[in-house]
Design an enzyme around this catalytic site. Structure first.
Site, PDB file in Angstrom:
ATOM      1  N   LYS A   1       0.837  -1.196   0.000  1.00  0.00           N
ATOM      2  CA  LYS A   1       0.000   0.000   0.000  1.00  0.00           C
ATOM      3  C   LYS A   1       0.875   1.250   0.000  1.00  0.00           C
ATOM      4  CE  LYS A   1      -3.852  -2.046   2.596  1.00  0.00           C
ATOM      5  NZ  LYS A   1      -4.936  -1.832   1.619  1.00  0.00           N
TER       6      LYS A   1
ATOM      7  N   ARG B   1      -9.947 -11.898   2.777  1.00  0.00           N
ATOM      8  CA  ARG B   1     -10.757 -13.049   2.371  1.00  0.00           C
ATOM      9  C   ARG B   1     -10.016 -14.365   2.569  1.00  0.00           C
ATOM     10  NH1 ARG B   1     -11.368 -10.399  -3.395  1.00  0.00           N
ATOM     11  NH2 ARG B   1     -11.134  -8.610  -1.993  1.00  0.00           N
TER      12      ARG B   1
END
Length: 491
Positions: free
Chosen positions: A276, A350
């Site tokens: 990020k 996830r």
């Protein structure tokens, strides 16, 4: 420091308190108690209204001093907005406005009379429990890592809020939800060098150990390896802070099947190899807010001693990067046996959830809900006001949506149509962990649906609702209110 709450039925003009809180609508109509105090003071509130000092606009307030005929030295008049639009949201805002207005006042005890106001489709018990939640939320101050002098300053101010009314059930439920929300906010706001996976595990274990009827089991890395949790462990590989699987249990329902909540507990998300950048990474301590929310819901359920069985599962992991970190194009094997091709290491939530959801199957849930700050796409679609809800079960969707509306912790349903599933196709594995640019919140939900087959399952994406944006933003504690109300409705 949490607010203390009590009910009070003393006549407002003679009550012993530092401040009485009343309301005024935008059309200059006074709340019932405001009318009483106005009469006792010889029309002082009406005179100030006529002079333009009290407008009744939402978000405004005025602190009046030493009204004749009123024992309390202060009266806070809060703007309620337009009377014909005064509903649940406006009521909650007015209560919060009142508490915030007293932040810097020399007031340690106040009487809130806004609970007497009529709110469409709500009753007296709702008015009280929602006042508790809203007031506690507004009074929240983060102090955990402040220096001594600043911490002392932040902790001064309102200590006790008395609420005009007699609905003890509303007070009890409100206090439980408020405590759960505050617990979740406190965890979410901690910096990631403190709130590591180990810290999260230790904190929740301590809560369970000090509350009869609650238990906590912590699975370490070796336990997860034995279970075959290859997806979760792949995410954890790049961090020196080792993963933990937290399993909390509340046994209030005898032999009944449990309700199971699973919360994403990424204590910090660097993005991994798909690193990020500034402008987002500095808020990634909030990536464990799903875990914090289900823990907060557990706290609320225990405090109110709900007569049901509840299991909370939090995969607590840090997504960091070192020479052993997992990579794009890796193929990993989940606990379910399904293989997953990694398309992006920043789609890690996830991966830890799919193993936690598979683990949850052993408890034969009555219903299975996962909560996660899963996708920026959900925040783009819904902003920060609504939580994204996905499920194949219309009845479960309606239960959750109704609970959210009731406590004003609202969600909005997104589709899980089969047409989205092929976006997760992979040549090299059973499923790809990303679905491309479009419909990212939905394809993330579709990914999780592949690990919940046969379950009465729903997914809550709280990427937008879990925290407020910016330098002064904080964790909100959502959706503790929604989840707790949903559990209350099951009793």
């Amino acid at each position: 420091m949490a607010l203390q709450f009590q009910l009070n039925q003393t006549t407002p003009q003679t009550v012993t308190t530092d401040c009485v809180i009343v309301g005024i609508y935008a059309d200059k109509t006074l709340s019932p108690t405001a009318k009483t105090l106005d009469a006792a003071s010889g029309g002082r509130i009406t005179a100030l209204t006529a002079r333009g000092d009290l407008t009744g606009k939402s978000g405004t307030s005025a602190l009046l001093h030493d009204l004749n005929g009123v024992t309390a030295p202060r009266v806070l008049v809060v703007g309620l907005g337009e009377a014909d639009k005064f509903g649940a949201g406006q009521y909650i805002k007015a209560v919060g406005d009142a508490v915030r207005a007293l932040k810097d006042a020399p007031v340690t005890h106040a009487l809130l009379t806004l609970s007497e106001l009529p709110v469409k489709d709500r009753n007296a018990a709702w008015n009280i429990h929602q006042a508790v939640i809203a007031a506690d939320h507004a009074a929240y101050r983060y102090t955990a890592t402040l220096g001594t002098s600043r911490k002392k300053a932040e902790e001064s101010g309102l200590i006790t809020l008395a609420i005009h009314g007699q609905e003890t059930s509303g007070l009890t439920l409100g206090q439980a939800i408020a405590e759960g929300v505050e617990y979740a906010r406190a965890l979410g706001n901690l910096p990631p060098n403190i709130c590591t996976p180990a810290y999260l595990a230790e904190t929740t274990a301590h809560f369970a150990a000090t509350h009869p009827g609650a238990t906590c089991e912590i699975l370490d890395e070796s336990n997860m390896e034995a279970l075959g949790m290859g997806a979760l462990l792949a995410v954890a590989r790049g961090s020196a802070n080792r993963p933990h699987l937290i399993v909390l249990k509340w046994n209030g329902g005898g032999d009944a099947r449990p309700y199971v909540l699973v919360g994403k507990g990424i204590t910090f998300d660097t993005g991994g190899v798909n690193l990020k950048t500034q402008g987002g990474i500095e808020e990634m301590k909030y990536d464990m807010c799903g875990g914090a929310a289900v823990i907060g819901t557990f706290v609320a359920a225990v405090k109110v001693r709900l007569p049901l069985n509840l299991i909370v599962i939090v995969p607590a992991v840090e997504n960091a990067i070192d020479g052993n970190a997992y990579r794009p194009s890796d193929v990993i094997t989940s606990m379910s046996g399904k293989t997953i091709e990694v398309g992006n290491t920043d789609a890690e939530g996830r991966l830890i959830l799919c193993d936690a959801l598979t683990y949850a199957e052993r408890f034969k849930p009555e219903a299975l809900i996962d909560v996660a700050t899963l996708t920026g796409a959900c925040m783009i679609a819904l902003g920060r006001a609504a939580t994204g809800l996905m499920t194949h079960h219309d009845d479960l969707a309606n239960e959750l949506l109704t609970a959210g509306e009731h406590v004003h912790d609202r969600a909005w349903r997104l589709p899980l149509w089969d047409e989205y599933q092929n976006l997760l196709d992979s040549t090299f594995a059973d499923v790809y962990n990303i679905g491309g640019r479009w419909g990212g919140a939905i394809t993330a939900g579709c990914f999780l649906s592949r690990f919940t087959e046969g379950q009465r399952w729903a997914h809550l994406d709280i990427a937008g609702s879990a925290s407020n944006e910016g330098k002064r933003g904080m964790a909100t504690g959502r959706p503790v209110g929604l989840l707790t109300q949903w559990l209350v409705d099951r009793c």
